[in-house]
Scaffold this motif. Structure first.
Motif, PDB file in Angstrom:
ATOM      1  N   GLU A   1     -64.973 -39.586  12.678  1.00  0.00           N
ATOM      2  CA  GLU A   1     -64.373 -38.417  12.144  1.00  0.00           C
ATOM      3  C   GLU A   1     -64.901 -37.487  10.918  1.00  0.00           C
ATOM      4  OE1 GLU A   1     -61.848 -36.203  13.286  1.00  0.00           O
ATOM      5  OE2 GLU A   1     -61.724 -37.243  15.100  1.00  0.00           O
ATOM      6  N   GLY A   2     -64.126 -36.293  10.697  1.00  0.00           N
ATOM      7  CA  GLY A   2     -64.647 -35.623   9.680  1.00  0.00           C
ATOM      8  C   GLY A   2     -63.587 -34.886   8.989  1.00  0.00           C
ATOM      9  N   LEU A   3     -63.142 -35.110   7.932  1.00  0.00           N
ATOM     10  CA  LEU A   3     -61.956 -34.454   7.117  1.00  0.00           C
ATOM     11  C   LEU A   3     -62.326 -34.135   5.687  1.00  0.00           C
ATOM     12  CD1 LEU A   3     -58.833 -36.325   6.533  1.00  0.00           C
ATOM     13  CD2 LEU A   3     -60.921 -37.509   7.348  1.00  0.00           C
ATOM     14  N   LYS A   4     -61.380 -33.384   5.016  1.00  0.00           N
ATOM     15  CA  LYS A   4     -61.720 -33.329   3.549  1.00  0.00           C
ATOM     16  C   LYS A   4     -60.598 -33.486   2.933  1.00  0.00           C
ATOM     17  CE  LYS A   4     -65.460 -29.559   4.378  1.00  0.00           C
ATOM     18  NZ  LYS A   4     -65.597 -28.147   4.324  1.00  0.00           N
ATOM     19  N   ALA A   5     -60.758 -33.726   1.434  1.00  0.00           N
ATOM     20  CA  ALA A   5     -59.923 -33.893   0.209  1.00  0.00           C
ATOM     21  C   ALA A   5     -60.263 -32.614  -0.534  1.00  0.00           C
ATOM     22  CB  ALA A   5     -59.884 -35.020  -0.485  1.00  0.00           C
ATOM     23  N   TYR A   6     -59.096 -31.733  -0.743  1.00  0.00           N
ATOM     24  CA  TYR A   6     -59.454 -30.419  -1.524  1.00  0.00           C
ATOM     25  C   TYR A   6     -58.599 -30.507  -2.939  1.00  0.00           C
ATOM     26  CZ  TYR A   6     -60.368 -29.040   3.072  1.00  0.00           C
ATOM     27  OH  TYR A   6     -60.912 -28.800   4.467  1.00  0.00           O
ATOM     28  N   ARG A   7     -59.236 -30.130  -4.210  1.00  0.00           N
ATOM     29  CA  ARG A   7     -58.562 -29.768  -5.354  1.00  0.00           C
ATOM     30  C   ARG A   7     -58.008 -28.336  -5.724  1.00  0.00           C
ATOM     31  NH1 ARG A   7     -58.834 -33.234  -9.534  1.00  0.00           N
ATOM     32  NH2 ARG A   7     -60.849 -34.138  -8.967  1.00  0.00           N
ATOM     33  N   THR A   8     -56.642 -28.377  -6.051  1.00  0.00           N
ATOM     34  CA  THR A   8     -55.955 -27.279  -6.056  1.00  0.00           C
ATOM     35  C   THR A   8     -56.134 -26.933  -7.548  1.00  0.00           C
ATOM     36  OG1 THR A   8     -54.044 -28.093  -6.776  1.00  0.00           O
ATOM     37  CG2 THR A   8     -54.193 -28.177  -4.630  1.00  0.00           C
ATOM     38  N   PRO A   9     -55.809 -25.394  -8.146  1.00  0.00           N
ATOM     39  CA  PRO A   9     -56.085 -24.851  -9.196  1.00  0.00           C
ATOM     40  C   PRO A   9     -55.386 -25.849 -10.351  1.00  0.00           C
ATOM     41  CG  PRO A   9     -55.571 -23.010  -7.900  1.00  0.00           C
ATOM     42  CD  PRO A   9     -55.623 -24.247  -6.952  1.00  0.00           C
ATOM     43  N   THR A  10     -54.188 -26.450 -10.423  1.00  0.00           N
ATOM     44  CA  THR A  10     -53.787 -27.226 -10.917  1.00  0.00           C
ATOM     45  C   THR A  10     -54.159 -28.692 -10.992  1.00  0.00           C
ATOM     46  OG1 THR A  10     -51.937 -27.715  -9.255  1.00  0.00           O
ATOM     47  CG2 THR A  10     -51.428 -26.014 -10.781  1.00  0.00           C
ATOM     48  N   GLY A  11     -55.157 -28.878 -10.204  1.00  0.00           N
ATOM     49  CA  GLY A  11     -55.659 -30.323  -9.936  1.00  0.00           C
ATOM     50  C   GLY A  11     -55.227 -31.331  -9.130  1.00  0.00           C
ATOM     51  N   ASP A  12     -53.993 -30.818  -8.442  1.00  0.00           N
ATOM     52  CA  ASP A  12     -53.865 -31.856  -7.406  1.00  0.00           C
ATOM     53  C   ASP A  12     -54.700 -31.868  -6.481  1.00  0.00           C
ATOM     54  OD1 ASP A  12     -51.260 -32.023  -8.799  1.00  0.00           O
ATOM     55  OD2 ASP A  12     -50.319 -30.493  -7.627  1.00  0.00           O
ATOM     56  N   ILE A  13     -54.559 -33.069  -5.440  1.00  0.00           N
ATOM     57  CA  ILE A  13     -55.448 -33.373  -4.350  1.00  0.00           C
ATOM     58  C   ILE A  13     -54.660 -33.062  -3.036  1.00  0.00           C
ATOM     59  CG2 ILE A  13     -57.186 -35.223  -3.365  1.00  0.00           C
ATOM     60  CD1 ILE A  13     -57.714 -35.646  -6.357  1.00  0.00           C
ATOM     61  N   GLN A  14     -55.447 -32.696  -2.140  1.00  0.00           N
ATOM     62  CA  GLN A  14     -54.522 -32.468  -0.865  1.00  0.00           C
ATOM     63  C   GLN A  14     -55.495 -32.453   0.292  1.00  0.00           C
ATOM     64  OE1 GLN A  14     -52.336 -29.078  -1.805  1.00  0.00           O
ATOM     65  NE2 GLN A  14     -53.756 -27.527  -0.908  1.00  0.00           N
ATOM     66  N   PHE A  15     -54.826 -32.731   1.663  1.00  0.00           N
ATOM     67  CA  PHE A  15     -55.724 -32.791   2.819  1.00  0.00           C
ATOM     68  C   PHE A  15     -55.146 -31.829   3.802  1.00  0.00           C
ATOM     69  CE2 PHE A  15     -55.089 -37.153   1.411  1.00  0.00           C
ATOM     70  CZ  PHE A  15     -56.390 -37.897   1.099  1.00  0.00           C
ATOM     71  N   PHE A  16     -55.859 -31.306   4.644  1.00  0.00           N
ATOM     72  CA  PHE A  16     -55.540 -30.371   5.798  1.00  0.00           C
ATOM     73  C   PHE A  16     -55.141 -31.070   7.235  1.00  0.00           C
ATOM     74  CE2 PHE A  16     -56.645 -27.369   8.945  1.00  0.00           C
ATOM     75  CZ  PHE A  16     -55.697 -26.203   8.550  1.00  0.00           C
ATOM     76  N   ARG A  17     -54.208 -31.273   7.402  1.00  0.00           N
ATOM     77  CA  ARG A  17     -53.715 -32.236   9.002  1.00  0.00           C
ATOM     78  C   ARG A  17     -54.455 -33.217   9.039  1.00  0.00           C
ATOM     79  NH1 ARG A  17     -53.193 -27.203  13.191  1.00  0.00           N
ATOM     80  NH2 ARG A  17     -51.394 -28.176  13.739  1.00  0.00           N
ATOM     81  N   PRO A  18     -54.566 -34.298   8.155  1.00  0.00           N
ATOM     82  CA  PRO A  18     -55.266 -35.449   8.293  1.00  0.00           C
ATOM     83  C   PRO A  18     -54.856 -36.127   9.472  1.00  0.00           C
ATOM     84  CG  PRO A  18     -53.752 -35.717   6.365  1.00  0.00           C
ATOM     85  CD  PRO A  18     -53.710 -34.337   6.862  1.00  0.00           C
ATOM     86  N   GLU A  19     -53.342 -36.301   9.954  1.00  0.00           N
ATOM     87  CA  GLU A  19     -52.813 -37.171  10.960  1.00  0.00           C
ATOM     88  C   GLU A  19     -53.667 -36.817  12.203  1.00  0.00           C
ATOM     89  OE1 GLU A  19     -51.242 -34.527   9.446  1.00  0.00           O
ATOM     90  OE2 GLU A  19     -50.661 -33.394  10.838  1.00  0.00           O
ATOM     91  N   GLU A  20     -54.122 -35.307  12.338  1.00  0.00           N
ATOM     92  CA  GLU A  20     -54.622 -34.991  13.623  1.00  0.00           C
ATOM     93  C   GLU A  20     -56.047 -35.516  13.729  1.00  0.00           C
ATOM     94  OE1 GLU A  20     -53.779 -32.769  15.965  1.00  0.00           O
ATOM     95  OE2 GLU A  20     -51.823 -32.328  14.869  1.00  0.00           O
ATOM     96  N   ASN A  21     -56.713 -35.694  12.747  1.00  0.00           N
ATOM     97  CA  ASN A  21     -58.045 -36.598  12.765  1.00  0.00           C
ATOM     98  C   ASN A  21     -57.726 -38.141  13.168  1.00  0.00           C
ATOM     99  OD1 ASN A  21     -58.367 -34.669  10.232  1.00  0.00           O
ATOM    100  ND2 ASN A  21     -60.364 -34.880  11.644  1.00  0.00           N
ATOM    101  N   PHE A  22     -56.843 -38.916  12.926  1.00  0.00           N
ATOM    102  CA  PHE A  22     -56.569 -40.237  13.304  1.00  0.00           C
ATOM    103  C   PHE A  22     -55.977 -40.342  14.856  1.00  0.00           C
ATOM    104  CE2 PHE A  22     -56.901 -40.978   8.581  1.00  0.00           C
ATOM    105  CZ  PHE A  22     -57.926 -41.538   8.621  1.00  0.00           C
ATOM    106  N   LYS A  23     -55.432 -39.158  15.139  1.00  0.00           N
ATOM    107  CA  LYS A  23     -54.897 -38.891  16.406  1.00  0.00           C
ATOM    108  C   LYS A  23     -56.111 -38.853  17.382  1.00  0.00           C
ATOM    109  CE  LYS A  23     -52.005 -35.735  17.967  1.00  0.00           C
ATOM    110  NZ  LYS A  23     -50.917 -34.460  17.729  1.00  0.00           N
ATOM    111  N   ARG A  24     -57.068 -37.812  16.875  1.00  0.00           N
ATOM    112  CA  ARG A  24     -58.129 -37.680  17.637  1.00  0.00           C
ATOM    113  C   ARG A  24     -59.176 -38.906  17.837  1.00  0.00           C
ATOM    114  NH1 ARG A  24     -61.628 -32.435  16.089  1.00  0.00           N
ATOM    115  NH2 ARG A  24     -62.306 -33.980  14.516  1.00  0.00           N
TER     116      ARG A  24
END
Ligand code: PLP
Ligand code: COI
Length: 354
Positions: free
Chosen positions: A70-93
């Motif tokens: 699979e391939g997904l990403k973790a992103y850093r926001t301007p306030t320094g938080d870290i987040q994912f984009f629909r990660p459950e979809e990757n493990f479903k696939r």
């Protein structure tokens, strides 16, 4: 799930210049690994220093390619938080791929826990600048030391991570794509809808030829009639023809992209005309000749939303949108990267915080 954590005593230097990360060259300090043994199931989840895995030369994956990823990403926001984009979809696939390759399924909740725990351990590796992110690669492969052809009884499920920039060296600038008319990548009934190494191995000869002609990626046609458009090497493809967004329907030979699905959901929400159907390369060429091929773009986790500047089919070279990024492409790019990097509100429920 219990995850044992063994931290490295020898942390690596983090990349000093985040504008020069490239894609997939650098790896973080740790990795996740879990074993599967027939009769015992998945067990012994652990996070350990990134390094070589022990594998017999007879390991089945090396001979018959029983592997998924699979391939997904973790992103850093301007306030320094870290987040994912629909990660459950990757493990479903990943479990869809597992079924096709007769690999034991993973518990999707456990996989998400592994993802969160690993990123937490290596969170300082998530890049800080726009356009860069932590690319995450979960994968499973058969390890049995055996040369007979059958599904394995032993597997590793691993996750490794790589701070990365744009997938294409051109960044958000248009990519040039070459329509492959000789080789095919996948056929219905095959493995095209899965993320397995074999699909990418099948694509290399075509990609090599494209590179020789100065094109960065291959657009694949269907393997039977050789006229319907499928997808690009590492992304799904969309056309805007006379105001309508058209993309090949999912018929088993292409990957069901999470970026594709998200782009279609956004376009529908914006009230655009959207159609998932079979589309021939001839129809695209005719639309081009009639001045109705407004935009062409690819969608993918690594590639995000990539405008296509030139499309070469045999002797015909179509220059799209004067080599500039089109309005729908730009809006999709801005909206998706805006949500991913936490710069605009997520009104779709797609963001998962670390
Ligand atoms: N098609 C192929 C062959 C891919 O490798 C990818 C990348 O993952 C995609 C499409 C896009 O899928 P997604 O949007 O889920 O990343
Ligand atoms: C992704 O977009 O995550 C991919 O897996 C593409 C990859 C083949 C580099």
């Amino acid at each position: 799930m219990d995850i044992r954590i063994e931290k490295t005593t020898n942390p690596k230097q983090k990349p000093a210049d985040e504008t020069k990360l490239g894609f997939g060259h650098i790896f973080t300090d740790h990795m996740f690994i879990m074993d599967y043994d027939e009769g015992q199931g998945w067990h012994d989840a652990r996070i350990v220093p990134y390094g070589p895995v022990e594998l017999m030369p007879s390991a089945m994956v090396l001979h018959y390619g029983q592997e998924i990823f699979e391939g997904l990403k973790a992103y850093r926001t301007p306030t320094g938080d870290i987040q994912f984009f629909r990660p459950e979809e990757n493990f479903k696939r990943m479990n869809v791929s597992a079924e096709r390759l007769v690999i034991p399924k993973i518990d999707e909740k456990d996989a998400l826990q592994a993802l969160h725990t690993l990123v937490e351990v290596d969170k300082d590796w998530v890049p800080h600048i726009d356009g860069a992110s932590l690319y995450i690669r979960p994968f499973i492969f058969a390890t049995d030391p055996f040369l007979g052809v059958r599904p394995g009884d032993h597997y590793y499920f691993m996750i490794i991570m790589s701070p990365s920039g744009a997938y294409y060296s051109t960044g958000i600038n248009p990519v040039n794509i070459y329509v492959e008319t000789n080789y095919v990548r996948a056929v219905r009934g095959g493995m095209g809808f899965t993320k397995t190494g074999g699909n990418y191995a099948a694509s290399l000869a075509g990609q090599d030829e494209a590179h020789k002609q100065n094109y960065s990626q291959v657009l694949w046609l269907d393997g039977v009639e050789r006229k319907y458009i499928e997808e690009v090497g590492a992304m799904n493809i969309m056309f805007v023809i006379d105001g309508e967004v058209v993309t090949p329907s999912l018929q088993g030979s292409i990957l069901s992209g999470i970026t594709r699905k998200s782009a279609l959901e956004l376009c529908r929400k914006w009230g655009l005309k959207v159609s998932e159907r079979r589309i021939t390369i001839q129809e695209v060429a005719d639309a081009y000749d009639a001045g109705k091929l407004d935009e062409v773009f690819g969608t993918g986790t690594a590639a995000v939303v990539s405008p296509v500047g030139h499309l070469k089919w045999g002797d015909k070279v179509m220059e799209i949108g004067g080599g500039k990024i089109g309005a729908i492409t730009q809006r999709l790019y801005d909206t998706m990267t805006g949500m991913q990097y936490g710069k605009i509100p997520d009104d779709m429920g797609w963001i998962e915080k670390l």
